[in-house]
Design a protein around this motif. Structure first.
Motif, PDB file in Angstrom:
ATOM      1  N   PRO A  34      93.047  -2.042  38.253  1.00  0.00           N
ATOM      2  CA  PRO A  34      94.419  -2.367  37.878  1.00  0.00           C
ATOM      3  C   PRO A  34      95.306  -1.126  37.751  1.00  0.00           C
ATOM      4  CG  PRO A  34      92.906  -2.882  36.079  1.00  0.00           C
ATOM      5  CD  PRO A  34      92.073  -2.461  37.250  1.00  0.00           C
ATOM      6  N   LYS A  35      94.698   0.049  37.582  1.00  0.00           N
ATOM      7  CA  LYS A  35      95.503   1.276  37.539  1.00  0.00           C
ATOM      8  C   LYS A  35      96.119   1.575  38.901  1.00  0.00           C
ATOM      9  CE  LYS A  35      92.819   3.373  33.874  1.00  0.00           C
ATOM     10  NZ  LYS A  35      91.826   4.395  33.549  1.00  0.00           N
ATOM     11  N   PHE A  36      95.455   1.131  39.966  1.00  0.00           N
ATOM     12  CA  PHE A  36      95.981   1.354  41.305  1.00  0.00           C
ATOM     13  C   PHE A  36      96.731   0.134  41.839  1.00  0.00           C
ATOM     14  CE2 PHE A  36      95.727   1.422  45.953  1.00  0.00           C
ATOM     15  CZ  PHE A  36      96.340   2.642  46.197  1.00  0.00           C
ATOM     16  N   TYR A  37      96.136  -1.040  41.703  1.00  0.00           N
ATOM     17  CA  TYR A  37      96.693  -2.259  42.291  1.00  0.00           C
ATOM     18  C   TYR A  37      97.545  -3.095  41.339  1.00  0.00           C
ATOM     19  CZ  TYR A  37      93.463  -1.782  46.252  1.00  0.00           C
ATOM     20  OH  TYR A  37      92.789  -1.350  47.363  1.00  0.00           O
ATOM     21  N   GLY A  38      97.546  -2.785  40.059  1.00  0.00           N
ATOM     22  CA  GLY A  38      98.138  -3.704  39.108  1.00  0.00           C
ATOM     23  C   GLY A  38      99.411  -3.236  38.462  1.00  0.00           C
ATOM     24  N   GLY A  39      99.838  -4.036  37.529  1.00  0.00           N
ATOM     25  CA  GLY A  39     101.007  -3.685  36.745  1.00  0.00           C
ATOM     26  C   GLY A  39     102.237  -4.496  37.065  1.00  0.00           C
ATOM     27  N   ASN A  40     102.323  -4.985  38.276  1.00  0.00           N
ATOM     28  CA  ASN A  40     103.503  -5.733  38.695  1.00  0.00           C
ATOM     29  C   ASN A  40     103.079  -6.916  39.560  1.00  0.00           C
ATOM     30  OD1 ASN A  40     105.558  -3.509  37.922  1.00  0.00           O
ATOM     31  ND2 ASN A  40     104.128  -2.442  39.246  1.00  0.00           N
ATOM     32  N   THR A  41     103.851  -7.993  39.528  1.00  0.00           N
ATOM     33  CA  THR A  41     103.599  -9.125  40.415  1.00  0.00           C
ATOM     34  C   THR A  41     104.883  -9.499  41.138  1.00  0.00           C
ATOM     35  OG1 THR A  41     103.980 -10.729  38.642  1.00  0.00           O
ATOM     36  CG2 THR A  41     101.704 -10.083  39.053  1.00  0.00           C
ATOM     37  N   ALA A  42     104.730  -9.957  42.366  1.00  0.00           N
ATOM     38  CA  ALA A  42     105.891 -10.348  43.179  1.00  0.00           C
ATOM     39  C   ALA A  42     105.369 -10.957  44.468  1.00  0.00           C
ATOM     40  CB  ALA A  42     106.751  -9.122  43.494  1.00  0.00           C
ATOM     41  N   ASN A  43     106.287 -11.255  45.385  1.00  0.00           N
ATOM     42  CA  ASN A  43     105.884 -11.525  46.756  1.00  0.00           C
ATOM     43  C   ASN A  43     106.383 -10.351  47.592  1.00  0.00           C
ATOM     44  OD1 ASN A  43     108.563 -12.059  47.813  1.00  0.00           O
ATOM     45  ND2 ASN A  43     108.450 -14.042  46.790  1.00  0.00           N
ATOM     46  N   LEU A  44     105.928 -10.234  48.807  1.00  0.00           N
ATOM     47  CA  LEU A  44     106.254  -9.064  49.599  1.00  0.00           C
ATOM     48  C   LEU A  44     107.735  -8.943  49.924  1.00  0.00           C
ATOM     49  CD1 LEU A  44     103.225  -8.711  52.035  1.00  0.00           C
ATOM     50  CD2 LEU A  44     103.630  -7.602  49.862  1.00  0.00           C
ATOM     51  N   ILE A  45     108.416 -10.046  50.020  1.00  0.00           N
ATOM     52  CA  ILE A  45     109.858 -10.004  50.283  1.00  0.00           C
ATOM     53  C   ILE A  45     110.590  -9.328  49.131  1.00  0.00           C
ATOM     54  CG2 ILE A  45     111.934 -11.427  50.613  1.00  0.00           C
ATOM     55  CD1 ILE A  45     110.086 -13.437  52.096  1.00  0.00           C
ATOM     56  N   GLU A  46     110.139  -9.580  47.903  1.00  0.00           N
ATOM     57  CA  GLU A  46     110.780  -8.994  46.724  1.00  0.00           C
ATOM     58  C   GLU A  46     110.596  -7.482  46.634  1.00  0.00           C
ATOM     59  OE1 GLU A  46     110.504 -12.760  43.619  1.00  0.00           O
ATOM     60  OE2 GLU A  46     108.761 -11.431  43.838  1.00  0.00           O
ATOM     61  N   ILE A  47     109.541  -6.967  47.268  1.00  0.00           N
ATOM     62  CA  ILE A  47     109.299  -5.518  47.196  1.00  0.00           C
ATOM     63  C   ILE A  47     109.498  -4.852  48.567  1.00  0.00           C
ATOM     64  CG2 ILE A  47     107.807  -5.656  45.169  1.00  0.00           C
ATOM     65  CD1 ILE A  47     105.404  -5.272  47.084  1.00  0.00           C
ATOM     66  N   LYS A  48     110.309  -5.464  49.398  1.00  0.00           N
ATOM     67  CA  LYS A  48     110.543  -4.961  50.753  1.00  0.00           C
ATOM     68  C   LYS A  48     111.002  -3.496  50.756  1.00  0.00           C
ATOM     69  CE  LYS A  48     112.708  -6.191  55.091  1.00  0.00           C
ATOM     70  NZ  LYS A  48     113.486  -7.187  55.801  1.00  0.00           N
ATOM     71  N   GLY A  49     111.888  -3.126  49.839  1.00  0.00           N
ATOM     72  CA  GLY A  49     112.369  -1.754  49.765  1.00  0.00           C
ATOM     73  C   GLY A  49     111.253  -0.770  49.470  1.00  0.00           C
ATOM     74  N   LEU A  50     110.352  -1.137  48.561  1.00  0.00           N
ATOM     75  CA  LEU A  50     109.205  -0.276  48.253  1.00  0.00           C
ATOM     76  C   LEU A  50     108.297  -0.130  49.469  1.00  0.00           C
ATOM     77  CD1 LEU A  50     108.180  -1.586  44.713  1.00  0.00           C
ATOM     78  CD2 LEU A  50     109.214   0.630  45.251  1.00  0.00           C
ATOM     79  N   ILE A  51     108.079  -1.224  50.151  1.00  0.00           N
ATOM     80  CA  ILE A  51     107.216  -1.212  51.333  1.00  0.00           C
ATOM     81  C   ILE A  51     107.806  -0.312  52.415  1.00  0.00           C
ATOM     82  CG2 ILE A  51     106.378  -2.647  53.248  1.00  0.00           C
ATOM     83  CD1 ILE A  51     106.044  -4.895  51.064  1.00  0.00           C
ATOM     84  N   GLN A  52     109.101  -0.396  52.619  1.00  0.00           N
ATOM     85  CA  GLN A  52     109.751   0.415  53.648  1.00  0.00           C
ATOM     86  C   GLN A  52     109.740   1.902  53.314  1.00  0.00           C
ATOM     87  OE1 GLN A  52     113.515  -1.635  53.860  1.00  0.00           O
ATOM     88  NE2 GLN A  52     112.824  -2.930  55.542  1.00  0.00           N
ATOM     89  N   SER A  53     109.734   2.233  52.034  1.00  0.00           N
ATOM     90  CA  SER A  53     109.789   3.643  51.662  1.00  0.00           C
ATOM     91  C   SER A  53     108.421   4.276  51.402  1.00  0.00           C
ATOM     92  CB  SER A  53     110.686   3.836  50.437  1.00  0.00           C
ATOM     93  OG  SER A  53     110.145   3.176  49.318  1.00  0.00           O
TER      94      SER A  53
END
Length: 99
Positions: free
Chosen positions: A38-57
């Motif tokens: 969870p230190k690497f993969y966790g902490g936040n929940t969403a769908n990929l559309i909601e984190i599109k900006g993070l994914i692009q950067s």
């Protein structure tokens, strides 16, 4: 929903994305093992559309789990041919030279 972790480094953003139900599980099989930390993969929940900006950067994206992989393929983040399996669980990494 997916779980994701954001990690800022000197080089840029690293993003860990996984199926929420895999979080905090130790998975092992004959010659492989992974702990879905969870230190690497966790902490936040969403769908990929909601984190599109993070994914692009992000310059590195680590994706684990059927739902996260399928959504990543649907959103054209990764290609199906990039997917490998760890103990039967789909996994992919995207590394960009210039994010």
């Amino acid at each position: 929903m997916i779980s994701y972790g954001i990690h800022k480094t000197e080089r840029g953003l690293i993003l860990g994305i996984c199926d929420q139900e895999l979080l905090n599980k130790a998975i092992s099989c004959k010659d492989q093992a992974i702990f879905v930390d969870p230190k690497f993969y966790g902490g936040n929940t969403a769908n990929l559309i909601e984190i599109k900006g993070l994914i692009q950067s992000a310059y590195i994206i680590n994706i684990l789990g059927s739902n996260a992989i399928n959504e990543s393929i649907t959103q054209s983040i990764i290609e199906d041919s990039w997917v490998k399996k760890i103990c039967g669980i789909p996994h992919a990494e995207l590394i960009r030279e210039n994010a």
